[in-house]
Design a protein around this motif. Structure first.
Motif, mmCIF file in Angstrom:
data_model
loop_
_atom_site.group_PDB
_atom_site.id
_atom_site.type_symbol
_atom_site.label_atom_id
_atom_site.label_comp_id
_atom_site.label_asym_id
_atom_site.label_seq_id
_atom_site.Cartn_x
_atom_site.Cartn_y
_atom_site.Cartn_z
ATOM 1 N N ARG A 24 -40.532 29.040 -3.736
ATOM 2 C CA ARG A 24 -41.000 30.395 -4.092
ATOM 3 C C ARG A 24 -40.122 31.005 -5.185
ATOM 4 O O ARG A 24 -40.615 31.589 -6.147
ATOM 5 N N ALA A 25 -38.819 30.823 -5.048
ATOM 6 C CA ALA A 25 -37.875 31.460 -5.986
ATOM 7 C C ALA A 25 -38.028 30.928 -7.412
ATOM 8 O O ALA A 25 -37.681 31.612 -8.373
ATOM 9 N N THR A 26 -38.534 29.706 -7.541
ATOM 10 C CA THR A 26 -38.589 29.085 -8.871
ATOM 11 C C THR A 26 -40.010 29.046 -9.448
ATOM 12 O O THR A 26 -40.189 28.664 -10.602
ATOM 13 N N GLU A 27 -40.994 29.477 -8.627
ATOM 14 C CA GLU A 27 -42.408 29.364 -8.998
ATOM 15 C C GLU A 27 -42.690 29.857 -10.420
ATOM 16 O O GLU A 27 -43.321 29.179 -11.217
ATOM 17 N N SER A 28 -42.186 31.050 -10.721
ATOM 18 C CA SER A 28 -42.581 31.671 -12.000
ATOM 19 C C SER A 28 -41.512 31.486 -13.080
ATOM 20 O O SER A 28 -41.579 32.117 -14.126
ATOM 21 N N LEU A 29 -40.513 30.642 -12.825
ATOM 22 C CA LEU A 29 -39.428 30.473 -13.806
ATOM 23 C C LEU A 29 -39.662 29.236 -14.658
ATOM 24 O O LEU A 29 -40.059 28.192 -14.146
ATOM 25 N N GLU A 30 -39.370 29.360 -15.940
ATOM 26 C CA GLU A 30 -39.355 28.194 -16.828
ATOM 27 C C GLU A 30 -37.943 28.073 -17.372
ATOM 28 O O GLU A 30 -37.342 29.066 -17.797
ATOM 29 N N ALA A 31 -37.414 26.852 -17.362
ATOM 30 C CA ALA A 31 -36.048 26.655 -17.861
ATOM 31 C C ALA A 31 -35.849 25.172 -18.180
ATOM 32 O O ALA A 31 -36.658 24.325 -17.790
ATOM 33 N N ASP A 32 -34.762 24.862 -18.892
ATOM 34 C CA ASP A 32 -34.395 23.460 -19.133
ATOM 35 C C ASP A 32 -33.657 22.885 -17.941
ATOM 36 O O ASP A 32 -33.665 21.678 -17.702
ATOM 37 N N ARG A 99 -32.897 14.403 -13.642
ATOM 38 C CA ARG A 99 -33.523 14.580 -14.952
ATOM 39 C C ARG A 99 -34.844 13.826 -14.923
ATOM 40 O O ARG A 99 -34.879 12.690 -14.412
ATOM 41 N N PRO A 100 -35.936 14.400 -15.476
ATOM 42 C CA PRO A 100 -37.232 13.728 -15.376
ATOM 43 C C PRO A 100 -37.150 12.291 -15.876
ATOM 44 O O PRO A 100 -36.629 12.035 -16.966
ATOM 45 N N GLY A 101 -37.625 11.358 -15.052
ATOM 46 C CA GLY A 101 -37.696 9.954 -15.454
ATOM 47 C C GLY A 101 -36.368 9.216 -15.452
ATOM 48 O O GLY A 101 -36.310 8.061 -15.877
ATOM 49 N N GLU A 102 -35.290 9.852 -14.991
ATOM 50 C CA GLU A 102 -33.966 9.200 -15.016
ATOM 51 C C GLU A 102 -33.442 9.026 -13.587
ATOM 52 O O GLU A 102 -33.861 9.730 -12.674
ATOM 53 N N PRO A 127 -15.610 13.352 -10.909
ATOM 54 C CA PRO A 127 -16.884 14.007 -11.231
ATOM 55 C C PRO A 127 -17.560 13.321 -12.411
ATOM 56 O O PRO A 127 -16.903 12.992 -13.395
ATOM 57 N N PRO A 128 -18.869 13.093 -12.310
ATOM 58 C CA PRO A 128 -19.581 12.405 -13.393
ATOM 59 C C PRO A 128 -19.943 13.359 -14.526
ATOM 60 O O PRO A 128 -20.065 14.561 -14.322
ATOM 61 N N ILE A 129 -20.115 12.810 -15.709
ATOM 62 C CA ILE A 129 -20.666 13.557 -16.854
ATOM 63 C C ILE A 129 -21.958 12.827 -17.248
ATOM 64 O O ILE A 129 -21.952 11.604 -17.353
ATOM 65 N N ALA A 130 -23.024 13.570 -17.457
ATOM 66 C CA ALA A 130 -24.283 12.922 -17.857
ATOM 67 C C ALA A 130 -24.968 13.776 -18.917
ATOM 68 O O ALA A 130 -24.811 14.999 -18.940
ATOM 69 N N GLU A 131 -25.739 13.116 -19.782
ATOM 70 C CA GLU A 131 -26.387 13.839 -20.873
ATOM 71 C C GLU A 131 -27.814 14.192 -20.537
ATOM 72 O O GLU A 131 -28.511 13.430 -19.860
ATOM 73 N N PHE A 132 -28.225 15.354 -20.984
ATOM 74 C CA PHE A 132 -29.627 15.766 -20.867
ATOM 75 C C PHE A 132 -29.984 16.556 -22.124
ATOM 76 O O PHE A 132 -29.325 17.550 -22.431
ATOM 77 N N ARG A 133 -30.993 16.075 -22.850
ATOM 78 C CA ARG A 133 -31.434 16.725 -24.102
ATOM 79 C C ARG A 133 -30.264 16.991 -25.049
ATOM 80 O O ARG A 133 -30.215 18.041 -25.714
ATOM 81 N N GLY A 134 -29.286 16.086 -25.051
ATOM 82 C CA GLY A 134 -28.170 16.226 -25.982
ATOM 83 C C GLY A 134 -27.022 17.067 -25.457
ATOM 84 O O GLY A 134 -25.983 17.189 -26.112
ATOM 85 N N TRP A 135 -27.185 17.693 -24.285
ATOM 86 C CA TRP A 135 -26.107 18.486 -23.691
ATOM 87 C C TRP A 135 -25.343 17.621 -22.696
ATOM 88 O O TRP A 135 -25.937 16.859 -21.940
ATOM 89 N N ARG A 136 -24.031 17.797 -22.681
ATOM 90 C CA ARG A 136 -23.202 17.005 -21.756
ATOM 91 C C ARG A 136 -22.882 17.861 -20.516
ATOM 92 O O ARG A 136 -22.227 18.894 -20.629
ATOM 93 N N LEU A 137 -23.378 17.389 -19.361
ATOM 94 C CA LEU A 137 -23.323 18.179 -18.132
ATOM 95 C C LEU A 137 -22.382 17.556 -17.113
ATOM 96 O O LEU A 137 -22.362 16.333 -16.945
ATOM 97 N N GLY A 138 -21.605 18.395 -16.443
ATOM 98 C CA GLY A 138 -20.721 17.936 -15.371
ATOM 99 C C GLY A 138 -20.982 18.751 -14.112
ATOM 100 O O GLY A 138 -21.659 19.782 -14.159
ATOM 101 N N MET A 139 -20.452 18.278 -12.997
ATOM 102 C CA MET A 139 -20.621 19.015 -11.737
ATOM 103 C C MET A 139 -19.293 19.103 -10.993
ATOM 104 O O MET A 139 -18.510 18.140 -10.991
#
Ligand code: ACM
Length: 272
Positions: A24-32, A99-102, A127-139
Protein backbone atom coordinates in the motif's frame (compact mmCIF):
# COMPACT_ATOMS: atom_id res chain seq x y z
CA UNK A 1 18.33 9.16 -9.11
CA UNK A 2 14.86 9.22 -7.64
CA UNK A 3 15.03 7.49 -4.25
CA UNK A 4 11.96 6.46 -2.24
CA UNK A 5 12.29 6.22 1.55
CA UNK A 6 9.52 4.03 2.97
CA UNK A 7 9.14 4.45 6.75
CA UNK A 8 6.87 1.70 8.05
CA UNK A 9 5.30 0.43 11.29
CA UNK A 10 5.67 -3.37 11.21
CA UNK A 11 3.53 -5.48 13.51
CA UNK A 12 5.58 -8.03 15.42
CA UNK A 13 5.29 -11.50 13.88
CA UNK A 14 2.65 -10.45 11.29
CA UNK A 15 4.55 -10.93 8.07
CA UNK A 16 1.54 -11.01 5.69
CA UNK A 17 0.12 -7.84 7.19
CA UNK A 18 3.50 -6.12 7.00
CA UNK A 19 3.94 -7.02 3.33
CA UNK A 20 0.44 -5.69 2.57
CA UNK A 21 1.30 -2.45 4.36
CA UNK A 22 4.44 -2.03 2.26
CA UNK A 23 2.49 -2.74 -0.93
CA UNK A 24 0.00 0.00 0.00
CA UNK A 25 2.76 2.44 0.96
CA UNK A 26 4.49 2.10 -2.41
CA UNK A 27 1.42 1.80 -4.68
CA UNK A 28 1.48 5.36 -5.98
CA UNK A 29 5.26 5.95 -5.82
CA UNK A 30 7.62 5.89 -8.78
CA UNK A 31 11.35 5.77 -8.12
CA UNK A 32 14.64 4.22 -9.26
CA UNK A 33 15.23 2.72 -5.84
CA UNK A 34 12.92 1.89 -2.92
CA UNK A 35 14.44 1.51 0.54
CA UNK A 36 12.64 -0.05 3.53
CA UNK A 37 13.66 -0.45 7.23
CA UNK A 38 15.55 -3.23 8.99
CA UNK A 39 13.46 -6.37 9.78
CA UNK A 40 10.51 -4.73 8.04
CA UNK A 41 8.79 -8.04 7.25
CA UNK A 42 8.68 -9.31 10.84
CA UNK A 43 9.09 -6.56 13.41
CA UNK A 44 12.02 -6.38 15.78
CA UNK A 45 11.53 -7.54 19.39
CA UNK A 46 11.73 -11.28 18.91
CA UNK A 47 13.31 -12.83 21.98
CA UNK A 48 13.38 -16.41 20.72
CA UNK A 49 15.24 -17.75 17.75
CA UNK A 50 12.43 -20.24 17.07
CA UNK A 51 9.96 -17.36 16.76
CA UNK A 52 12.02 -15.95 13.90
CA UNK A 53 13.01 -19.10 12.01
CA UNK A 54 9.49 -19.62 10.60
CA UNK A 55 9.29 -16.02 9.43
CA UNK A 56 12.78 -15.83 7.95
CA UNK A 57 13.61 -15.66 4.24
CA UNK A 58 16.11 -18.04 2.69
CA UNK A 59 18.68 -17.07 0.05
CA UNK A 60 16.60 -18.96 -2.55
CA UNK A 61 13.31 -17.32 -1.60
CA UNK A 62 10.47 -16.78 0.83
CA UNK A 63 7.26 -14.69 0.90
CA UNK A 64 9.14 -11.55 1.78
CA UNK A 65 11.85 -11.93 -0.82
CA UNK A 66 9.19 -12.75 -3.42
CA UNK A 67 7.24 -9.61 -2.49
CA UNK A 68 10.33 -7.42 -2.88
CA UNK A 69 11.27 -9.15 -6.14
CA UNK A 70 7.80 -8.48 -7.58
CA UNK A 71 7.98 -4.88 -6.44
CA UNK A 72 11.37 -4.48 -8.11
CA UNK A 73 10.08 -5.96 -11.39
CA UNK A 74 6.74 -4.12 -11.42
CA UNK A 75 8.31 -0.75 -10.62
CA UNK A 76 11.36 -1.43 -12.81
CA UNK A 77 13.41 -0.25 -9.85
CA UNK A 78 15.95 -1.46 -7.33
CA UNK A 79 14.72 -2.44 -3.85
CA UNK A 80 16.64 -2.57 -0.57
CA UNK A 81 14.95 -4.07 2.50
CA UNK A 82 15.82 -5.77 5.79
CA UNK A 83 14.57 -9.13 7.09
CA UNK A 84 15.72 -12.24 8.95
CA UNK A 85 17.68 -14.53 6.64
CA UNK A 86 18.09 -18.22 7.35
CA UNK A 87 21.09 -19.91 5.80
CA UNK A 88 21.28 -23.56 6.87
CA UNK A 89 21.41 -23.62 10.64
CA UNK A 90 22.41 -19.96 10.83
CA UNK A 91 20.14 -16.94 11.15
CA UNK A 92 21.18 -13.45 10.09
CA UNK A 93 19.73 -9.98 10.45
CA UNK A 94 20.10 -9.25 6.74
CA UNK A 95 19.23 -6.93 3.89
CA UNK A 96 18.95 -7.46 0.17
CA UNK A 97 19.51 -5.33 -2.90
CA UNK A 98 17.26 -6.47 -5.74
CA UNK A 99 17.63 -5.17 -9.29
CA UNK A 100 15.29 -6.18 -12.14
CA UNK A 101 16.68 -9.23 -13.94
CA UNK A 102 19.77 -9.50 -11.70
CA UNK A 103 20.76 -11.88 -8.92
CA UNK A 104 20.00 -10.62 -5.39
CA UNK A 105 22.85 -9.14 -3.37
CA UNK A 106 22.64 -9.89 0.36
CA UNK A 107 24.25 -8.19 3.33
CA UNK A 108 24.39 -9.82 6.78
CA UNK A 109 24.52 -7.33 9.66
CA UNK A 110 28.03 -7.25 11.11
CA UNK A 111 27.37 -5.41 14.37
CA UNK A 112 24.46 -6.85 16.34
CA UNK A 113 22.69 -4.54 18.80
CA UNK A 114 21.73 -5.53 22.36
CA UNK A 115 19.48 -8.65 22.43
CA UNK A 116 20.01 -9.29 18.74
CA UNK A 117 23.12 -11.11 19.95
CA UNK A 118 20.86 -13.74 21.56
CA UNK A 119 19.01 -14.62 18.37
CA UNK A 120 21.12 -13.78 15.32
CA UNK A 121 24.49 -14.88 14.06
CA UNK A 122 26.82 -11.97 13.33
CA UNK A 123 27.55 -11.33 9.66
CA UNK A 124 30.51 -13.18 8.22
CA UNK A 125 31.52 -11.08 5.20
CA UNK A 126 32.19 -7.44 4.33
CA UNK A 127 29.41 -5.19 3.06
CA UNK A 128 28.93 -5.64 -0.69
CA UNK A 129 28.99 -2.88 -3.31
CA UNK A 130 26.86 -3.37 -6.43
CA UNK A 131 26.05 -1.21 -9.44
CA UNK A 132 22.62 -0.18 -10.62
CA UNK A 133 22.12 2.18 -13.59
CA UNK A 134 25.69 3.38 -13.15
CA UNK A 135 25.33 4.18 -9.43
CA UNK A 136 27.47 2.33 -6.91
CA UNK A 137 25.33 1.15 -3.99
CA UNK A 138 26.33 -0.24 -0.60
CA UNK A 139 24.40 -1.48 2.42
CA UNK A 140 24.78 -1.40 6.18
CA UNK A 141 22.15 -2.15 8.82
CA UNK A 142 21.22 0.07 11.77
CA UNK A 143 23.84 -0.30 14.57
CA UNK A 144 26.62 -0.71 11.98
CA UNK A 145 26.56 3.11 11.91
CA UNK A 146 28.40 3.25 15.26
CA UNK A 147 31.48 1.79 13.61
CA UNK A 148 32.91 4.44 11.26
CA UNK A 149 35.03 1.80 9.55
CA UNK A 150 31.93 0.40 7.82
CA UNK A 151 31.16 3.51 5.75
CA UNK A 152 34.86 4.28 5.30
CA UNK A 153 35.44 0.78 3.94
CA UNK A 154 32.65 1.27 1.40
CA UNK A 155 33.96 4.75 0.52
CA UNK A 156 37.38 3.24 -0.20
CA UNK A 157 35.61 0.83 -2.54
CA UNK A 158 33.96 3.71 -4.39
CA UNK A 159 30.39 3.63 -3.04
CA UNK A 160 28.14 6.56 -4.04
CA UNK A 161 25.11 5.84 -1.85
CA UNK A 162 24.91 3.76 1.34
CA UNK A 163 21.46 2.27 1.97
CA UNK A 164 20.90 1.96 5.71
CA UNK A 165 17.77 0.01 6.75
CA UNK A 166 17.30 0.67 10.47
CA UNK A 167 15.24 0.08 13.61
CA UNK A 168 16.74 2.91 15.65
CA UNK A 169 15.89 3.35 19.31
CA UNK A 170 18.50 5.96 20.23
CA UNK A 171 18.33 9.58 19.09
CA UNK A 172 21.96 9.82 17.93
CA UNK A 173 22.19 8.14 14.59
CA UNK A 174 20.39 10.59 12.35
CA UNK A 175 22.66 13.43 13.58
CA UNK A 176 25.78 11.25 13.44
CA UNK A 177 25.16 10.48 9.78
CA UNK A 178 26.18 14.08 9.06
CA UNK A 179 29.74 13.13 10.06
CA UNK A 180 29.71 9.73 8.29
CA UNK A 181 28.55 11.42 5.07
CA UNK A 182 30.89 14.43 5.21
CA UNK A 183 34.06 12.58 6.25
CA UNK A 184 33.60 10.20 3.29
CA UNK A 185 31.70 12.42 0.84
CA UNK A 186 29.03 9.77 0.33
CA UNK A 187 25.22 9.85 0.40
CA UNK A 188 23.56 7.88 3.21
CA UNK A 189 19.87 6.91 3.23
CA UNK A 190 18.85 5.90 6.76
CA UNK A 191 15.40 4.30 6.56
CA UNK A 192 13.92 3.76 9.99
CA UNK A 193 10.64 2.45 11.37
CA UNK A 194 8.13 3.95 13.82
CA UNK A 195 6.02 2.54 16.65
CA UNK A 196 6.84 0.65 19.84
CA UNK A 197 7.41 -3.01 20.69
CA UNK A 198 8.06 -4.92 23.91
CA UNK A 199 10.01 -8.08 24.51
CA UNK A 200 7.79 -10.67 26.27
CA UNK A 201 10.04 -10.60 29.30
CA UNK A 202 11.62 -7.24 29.10
CA UNK A 203 12.00 -3.69 27.96
CA UNK A 204 9.84 -1.77 25.60
CA UNK A 205 11.44 -0.14 22.58
CA UNK A 206 10.37 3.13 20.95
CA UNK A 207 11.54 3.49 17.37
CA UNK A 208 12.54 6.98 16.34
CA UNK A 209 11.40 7.31 12.70
CA UNK A 210 12.93 10.43 11.11
CA UNK A 211 14.20 8.52 8.10
CA UNK A 212 16.49 10.70 6.05
CA UNK A 213 18.78 11.15 3.09
CA UNK A 214 22.04 12.82 4.12
CA UNK A 215 23.94 14.44 1.27
CA UNK A 216 27.64 13.94 0.59
CA UNK A 217 28.41 17.48 1.86
CA UNK A 218 26.13 17.22 4.91
CA UNK A 219 22.94 18.67 3.43
CA UNK A 220 19.83 16.98 4.78
CA UNK A 221 18.09 16.25 1.48
CA UNK A 222 14.98 14.60 2.94
CA UNK A 223 13.71 13.98 6.47
CA UNK A 224 10.49 12.14 7.37
CA UNK A 225 8.46 12.72 10.58
CA UNK A 226 9.40 11.06 13.89
CA UNK A 227 6.18 9.25 14.77
CA UNK A 228 4.25 8.51 11.59
CA UNK A 229 4.24 6.01 8.79
CA UNK A 230 5.48 7.99 5.78
CA UNK A 231 6.96 7.58 2.33
CA UNK A 232 8.53 10.20 0.09
CA UNK A 233 10.84 10.49 -2.90
CA UNK A 234 13.90 12.66 -3.38
CA UNK A 235 15.87 13.42 -6.56
CA UNK A 236 19.65 13.77 -6.40
CA UNK A 237 22.83 12.82 -8.24
CA UNK A 238 24.75 10.08 -6.35
CA UNK A 239 27.72 10.48 -8.69
CA UNK A 240 28.59 13.80 -7.00
CA UNK A 241 30.00 11.53 -4.26
CA UNK A 242 32.91 10.75 -6.57
CA UNK A 243 34.43 14.17 -5.85
CA UNK A 244 36.52 13.52 -2.75
CA UNK A 245 38.20 16.95 -2.75
CA UNK A 246 37.02 18.85 0.33
CA UNK A 247 39.13 21.89 -0.56
CA UNK A 248 41.54 22.47 -3.46
CA UNK A 249 44.22 20.97 -1.20
CA UNK A 250 42.41 18.24 0.74
CA UNK A 251 41.41 14.86 -0.63
CA UNK A 252 39.36 12.87 1.89
CA UNK A 253 40.83 9.48 1.03
CA UNK A 254 44.29 10.20 -0.39
CA UNK A 255 45.28 12.57 2.44
CA UNK A 256 44.88 9.88 5.11
CA UNK A 257 48.18 9.34 6.96
CA UNK A 258 47.83 5.57 6.80
CA UNK A 259 51.48 5.08 7.73
CA UNK A 260 50.43 6.11 11.26
CA UNK A 261 47.17 4.16 11.39
CA UNK A 262 48.65 0.77 12.40
CA UNK A 263 46.07 -2.00 11.95
CA UNK A 264 43.62 0.51 10.43
CA UNK A 265 45.98 1.06 7.51
CA UNK A 266 44.60 -1.81 5.43
CA UNK A 267 42.28 -0.63 2.70
CA UNK A 268 39.16 -2.67 2.08
CA UNK A 269 38.81 -5.24 -0.63
CA UNK A 270 35.09 -5.72 -1.14
CA UNK A 271 35.08 -6.71 -4.78
CA UNK A 272 31.93 -5.95 -6.72
C1 ACM B 1 19.66 -1.53 15.88
O1 ACM B 1 20.74 -1.90 15.43
N1 ACM B 1 18.52 -2.06 15.48
C2 ACM B 1 19.58 -0.47 16.90
Amino acid sequence: MRLALVQTHPVLGEKKKNLKGMARATESLEADLFCFPELCTTGYAMAERDQILDLAEEPEGGDGLEFFRELSESKNAAVVAGFPLRDGARLFNASVLLRPGEVPVFYRKLHLFAREKQVFDAGDRPPPIAEFRGWRLGMMICFDWVFPEVVRLMALEGVDLVLHPSNLVTPYCQKAMFARAVENAVYIATVNRVGAESYVDGPSLDFTGTSQLMGHRGDLLLSLPAGEVAAAVVDFDPKLARDKWLTDHNHLLDDRRVEFFGPLAQDGDLGT
